[in-house]
Scaffold this motif. Structure first.
Motif, PDB file in Angstrom:
ATOM      1  N   CYS A 126       0.812  -1.222   0.000  1.00  0.00           N
ATOM      2  CA  CYS A 126       0.000   0.000   0.000  1.00  0.00           C
ATOM      3  C   CYS A 126       0.843   1.268   0.000  1.00  0.00           C
ATOM      4  CB  CYS A 126      -0.875   0.037   1.241  1.00  0.00           C
ATOM      5  SG  CYS A 126      -2.487  -0.693   1.017  1.00  0.00           S
ATOM      6  N   SER A 127       0.297   2.286  -0.642  1.00  0.00           N
ATOM      7  CA  SER A 127       0.851   3.629  -0.521  1.00  0.00           C
ATOM      8  C   SER A 127       0.231   4.274   0.719  1.00  0.00           C
ATOM      9  CB  SER A 127       0.524   4.441  -1.771  1.00  0.00           C
ATOM     10  OG  SER A 127      -0.877   4.517  -1.934  1.00  0.00           O
ATOM     11  N   ALA A 128       0.745   5.392   1.139  1.00  0.00           N
ATOM     12  CA  ALA A 128       0.213   6.072   2.329  1.00  0.00           C
ATOM     13  C   ALA A 128      -0.837   7.083   1.886  1.00  0.00           C
ATOM     14  CB  ALA A 128       1.338   6.756   3.085  1.00  0.00           C
ATOM     15  N   PRO A 129      -1.797   7.423   2.677  1.00  0.00           N
ATOM     16  CA  PRO A 129      -2.139   6.845   3.969  1.00  0.00           C
ATOM     17  C   PRO A 129      -2.782   5.471   3.807  1.00  0.00           C
ATOM     18  CG  PRO A 129      -3.740   8.520   3.396  1.00  0.00           C
ATOM     19  CD  PRO A 129      -2.687   8.542   2.329  1.00  0.00           C
ATOM     20  N   ARG A 130      -2.696   4.663   4.856  1.00  0.00           N
ATOM     21  CA  ARG A 130      -3.199   3.293   4.835  1.00  0.00           C
ATOM     22  C   ARG A 130      -4.316   3.119   5.854  1.00  0.00           C
ATOM     23  NH1 ARG A 130       2.789   0.904   5.418  1.00  0.00           N
ATOM     24  NH2 ARG A 130       3.459   1.322   3.295  1.00  0.00           N
ATOM     25  N   TYR A 131      -5.314   2.352   5.426  1.00  0.00           N
ATOM     26  CA  TYR A 131      -6.442   2.047   6.301  1.00  0.00           C
ATOM     27  C   TYR A 131      -6.817   0.582   6.099  1.00  0.00           C
ATOM     28  CZ  TYR A 131      -6.977   7.101   5.665  1.00  0.00           C
ATOM     29  OH  TYR A 131      -6.760   8.454   5.577  1.00  0.00           O
ATOM     30  N   PRO A 132      -7.300  -0.095   7.135  1.00  0.00           N
ATOM     31  CA  PRO A 132      -7.836  -1.442   6.909  1.00  0.00           C
ATOM     32  C   PRO A 132      -9.168  -1.327   6.162  1.00  0.00           C
ATOM     33  CG  PRO A 132      -8.102  -0.801   9.207  1.00  0.00           C
ATOM     34  CD  PRO A 132      -7.311   0.285   8.539  1.00  0.00           C
ATOM     35  N   ILE A 133      -9.447  -2.287   5.294  1.00  0.00           N
ATOM     36  CA  ILE A 133     -10.720  -2.272   4.567  1.00  0.00           C
ATOM     37  C   ILE A 133     -11.851  -2.273   5.591  1.00  0.00           C
ATOM     38  CG2 ILE A 133     -12.261  -3.630   3.085  1.00  0.00           C
ATOM     39  CD1 ILE A 133      -9.843  -4.527   1.514  1.00  0.00           C
ATOM     40  N   SER A 134     -12.770  -1.325   5.413  1.00  0.00           N
ATOM     41  CA  SER A 134     -13.885  -1.218   6.358  1.00  0.00           C
ATOM     42  C   SER A 134     -15.182  -1.008   5.599  1.00  0.00           C
ATOM     43  CB  SER A 134     -13.645  -0.052   7.326  1.00  0.00           C
ATOM     44  OG  SER A 134     -13.534   1.151   6.612  1.00  0.00           O
ATOM     45  N   ASN A 135     -16.271  -1.216   6.291  1.00  0.00           N
ATOM     46  CA  ASN A 135     -17.567  -0.995   5.666  1.00  0.00           C
ATOM     47  C   ASN A 135     -18.002   0.460   5.869  1.00  0.00           C
ATOM     48  OD1 ASN A 135     -18.561  -0.786   8.304  1.00  0.00           O
ATOM     49  ND2 ASN A 135     -19.350  -2.886   8.313  1.00  0.00           N
ATOM     50  N   ALA A 136     -19.212   0.788   5.458  1.00  0.00           N
ATOM     51  CA  ALA A 136     -19.697   2.174   5.526  1.00  0.00           C
ATOM     52  C   ALA A 136     -19.802   2.692   6.953  1.00  0.00           C
ATOM     53  CB  ALA A 136     -21.050   2.282   4.840  1.00  0.00           C
ATOM     54  N   LEU A 137     -19.878   1.791   7.905  1.00  0.00           N
ATOM     55  CA  LEU A 137     -19.976   2.203   9.304  1.00  0.00           C
ATOM     56  C   LEU A 137     -18.602   2.358   9.957  1.00  0.00           C
ATOM     57  CD1 LEU A 137     -22.877  -0.189  10.351  1.00  0.00           C
ATOM     58  CD2 LEU A 137     -23.035   2.219   9.681  1.00  0.00           C
ATOM     59  N   GLY A 138     -17.558   2.097   9.192  1.00  0.00           N
ATOM     60  CA  GLY A 138     -16.209   2.201   9.734  1.00  0.00           C
ATOM     61  C   GLY A 138     -15.752   0.941  10.440  1.00  0.00           C
ATOM     62  N   GLU A 139     -16.535  -0.139  10.368  1.00  0.00           N
ATOM     63  CA  GLU A 139     -16.155  -1.399  10.997  1.00  0.00           C
ATOM     64  C   GLU A 139     -15.187  -2.155  10.101  1.00  0.00           C
ATOM     65  OE1 GLU A 139     -20.060  -2.986  11.136  1.00  0.00           O
ATOM     66  OE2 GLU A 139     -20.547  -2.066  13.064  1.00  0.00           O
ATOM     67  N   ASN A 140     -14.167  -2.740  10.690  1.00  0.00           N
ATOM     68  CA  ASN A 140     -13.145  -3.464   9.939  1.00  0.00           C
ATOM     69  C   ASN A 140     -13.772  -4.647   9.205  1.00  0.00           C
ATOM     70  OD1 ASN A 140     -10.949  -5.145   9.152  1.00  0.00           O
ATOM     71  ND2 ASN A 140      -9.674  -4.159  10.686  1.00  0.00           N
ATOM     72  N   ALA A 141     -13.561  -4.703   7.889  1.00  0.00           N
ATOM     73  CA  ALA A 141     -14.081  -5.784   7.055  1.00  0.00           C
ATOM     74  C   ALA A 141     -12.966  -6.476   6.288  1.00  0.00           C
ATOM     75  CB  ALA A 141     -15.123  -5.230   6.086  1.00  0.00           C
ATOM     76  N   ALA A 142     -11.723  -6.291   6.728  1.00  0.00           N
ATOM     77  CA  ALA A 142     -10.570  -6.858   6.016  1.00  0.00           C
ATOM     78  C   ALA A 142     -10.595  -8.376   5.988  1.00  0.00           C
ATOM     79  CB  ALA A 142      -9.273  -6.361   6.644  1.00  0.00           C
ATOM     80  N   ALA A 143     -11.147  -9.004   7.007  1.00  0.00           N
ATOM     81  CA  ALA A 143     -11.190 -10.466   7.047  1.00  0.00           C
ATOM     82  C   ALA A 143     -12.047 -11.042   5.924  1.00  0.00           C
ATOM     83  CB  ALA A 143     -11.717 -10.941   8.399  1.00  0.00           C
ATOM     84  N   GLN A 144     -13.085 -10.319   5.519  1.00  0.00           N
ATOM     85  CA  GLN A 144     -13.943 -10.809   4.438  1.00  0.00           C
ATOM     86  C   GLN A 144     -13.315 -10.609   3.061  1.00  0.00           C
ATOM     87  OE1 GLN A 144     -15.732  -8.304   6.471  1.00  0.00           O
ATOM     88  NE2 GLN A 144     -17.057  -9.617   7.659  1.00  0.00           N
ATOM     89  N   TYR A 145     -12.255  -9.798   2.983  1.00  0.00           N
ATOM     90  CA  TYR A 145     -11.624  -9.508   1.697  1.00  0.00           C
ATOM     91  C   TYR A 145     -10.126  -9.792   1.750  1.00  0.00           C
ATOM     92  CZ  TYR A 145     -16.007  -7.432   0.311  1.00  0.00           C
ATOM     93  OH  TYR A 145     -17.333  -7.247  -0.005  1.00  0.00           O
ATOM     94  N   ALA A 146      -9.768 -10.974   2.209  1.00  0.00           N
ATOM     95  CA  ALA A 146      -8.354 -11.354   2.291  1.00  0.00           C
ATOM     96  C   ALA A 146      -7.726 -11.262   0.907  1.00  0.00           C
ATOM     97  CB  ALA A 146      -8.223 -12.769   2.841  1.00  0.00           C
ATOM     98  N   ASN A 147      -6.519 -10.731   0.851  1.00  0.00           N
ATOM     99  CA  ASN A 147      -5.712 -10.575  -0.368  1.00  0.00           C
ATOM    100  C   ASN A 147      -6.234  -9.498  -1.317  1.00  0.00           C
ATOM    101  OD1 ASN A 147      -3.938 -12.674   0.437  1.00  0.00           O
ATOM    102  ND2 ASN A 147      -5.430 -14.155  -0.296  1.00  0.00           N
ATOM    103  N   PHE A 148      -7.144  -8.657  -0.864  1.00  0.00           N
ATOM    104  CA  PHE A 148      -7.618  -7.543  -1.674  1.00  0.00           C
ATOM    105  C   PHE A 148      -6.999  -6.245  -1.162  1.00  0.00           C
ATOM    106  CE2 PHE A 148     -10.936 -10.544  -2.694  1.00  0.00           C
ATOM    107  CZ  PHE A 148     -11.237 -10.257  -4.016  1.00  0.00           C
ATOM    108  N   ARG A 149      -6.804  -5.327  -2.075  1.00  0.00           N
ATOM    109  CA  ARG A 149      -6.279  -3.990  -1.747  1.00  0.00           C
ATOM    110  C   ARG A 149      -7.027  -2.989  -2.614  1.00  0.00           C
ATOM    111  NH1 ARG A 149      -1.450  -4.421  -3.947  1.00  0.00           N
ATOM    112  NH2 ARG A 149      -1.516  -2.798  -5.490  1.00  0.00           N
ATOM    113  N   VAL A 150      -7.381  -1.832  -2.026  1.00  0.00           N
ATOM    114  CA  VAL A 150      -8.126  -0.804  -2.755  1.00  0.00           C
ATOM    115  C   VAL A 150      -7.311   0.493  -2.716  1.00  0.00           C
ATOM    116  CG1 VAL A 150     -10.274   0.492  -2.904  1.00  0.00           C
ATOM    117  CG2 VAL A 150     -10.309  -1.862  -2.063  1.00  0.00           C
TER     118      VAL A 150
END
Length: 195
Positions: A126-150
């Protein structure tokens, strides 16, 4: 009386039969395994596009500019760039507080989303700034999207040429690129106008 001898397979014939069988199975597997691997490709493509679309929908629901947020609270018909309030300069776009997962809950304009959203195993890419993938509520959703980067870019683009403008303009281009590991990258684009 003559005895009849029955003939079975010799050792050499057995070895040749096993060799032919092994070659046939290898050829079958060589044709079958790529199809199994490629069947996962459609699944990853669909998930990547859905993830990109959800980010794009979140972003498009936000205000055009940080300055617009304060103006609209007082006058819903006013926009930045009008009256005495200027829009954010092109070189200053981005989140006021970036880099923390908690800051995402306070994103209120489209350029706050500039940066990289990662899941497990993709943070170092990732380039900066970095955030974990989250849903619209700001809850971490990275576990549901393993190996994905946006990767998200937002910039002024008044002439719709997909190149950043140095000056403040009435349109911002939003580029959402979703990288799905070995299955490729998918880019979604949208424009947000100052209205």
């Amino acid at each position: 009386m003559m005895m009849r001898r029955t003939h079975g397979m010799t050792l050499i014939e057995s070895i040749i039969a096993l060799l032919v069988l092994a070659i046939a199975i290898s050829a079958l597997m060589a044709n079958f395994l790529p199809q199994v691997r490629d069947s996962a490709s459609a699944h990853y493509q669909t998930r990547a596009v859905m993830l990109g679309q959800s980010f794009l929908e979140q972003i498009m629901q936000r205000a055009f500019d940080e300055q617009s947020v304060d103006i609209v609270a007082n006058d819903p018909l006013a926009r930045c760039g009008e009256n005495s309030t200027a829009c954010t300069p092109a070189n200053a776009l981005g989140a006021i507080e970036s880099g923390s997962a908690e800051a995402v809950a306070y994103f209120d304009d489209v350029d706050d989303y500039i940066g990289c959203w990662y899941s497990a195993g993709t943070q170092n890419e990732c380039s900066a700034p970095r955030y974990p993938i989250s849903n619209a509520l700001g809850e971490n959703a990275a576990a549901q999207y393993a190996n994905f980067r946006v990767e998200i870019k937002v910039f002024y683009d008044a002439d719709f040429d997909a190149k950043p403008d140095a000056a403040i303009g009435p349109m911002k281009r939003i580029e959402v690129s979703v990288v799905g590991g070995q299955y490729g990258s998918y880019t979604l684009n949208a424009y947000r106008g100052n209205f």
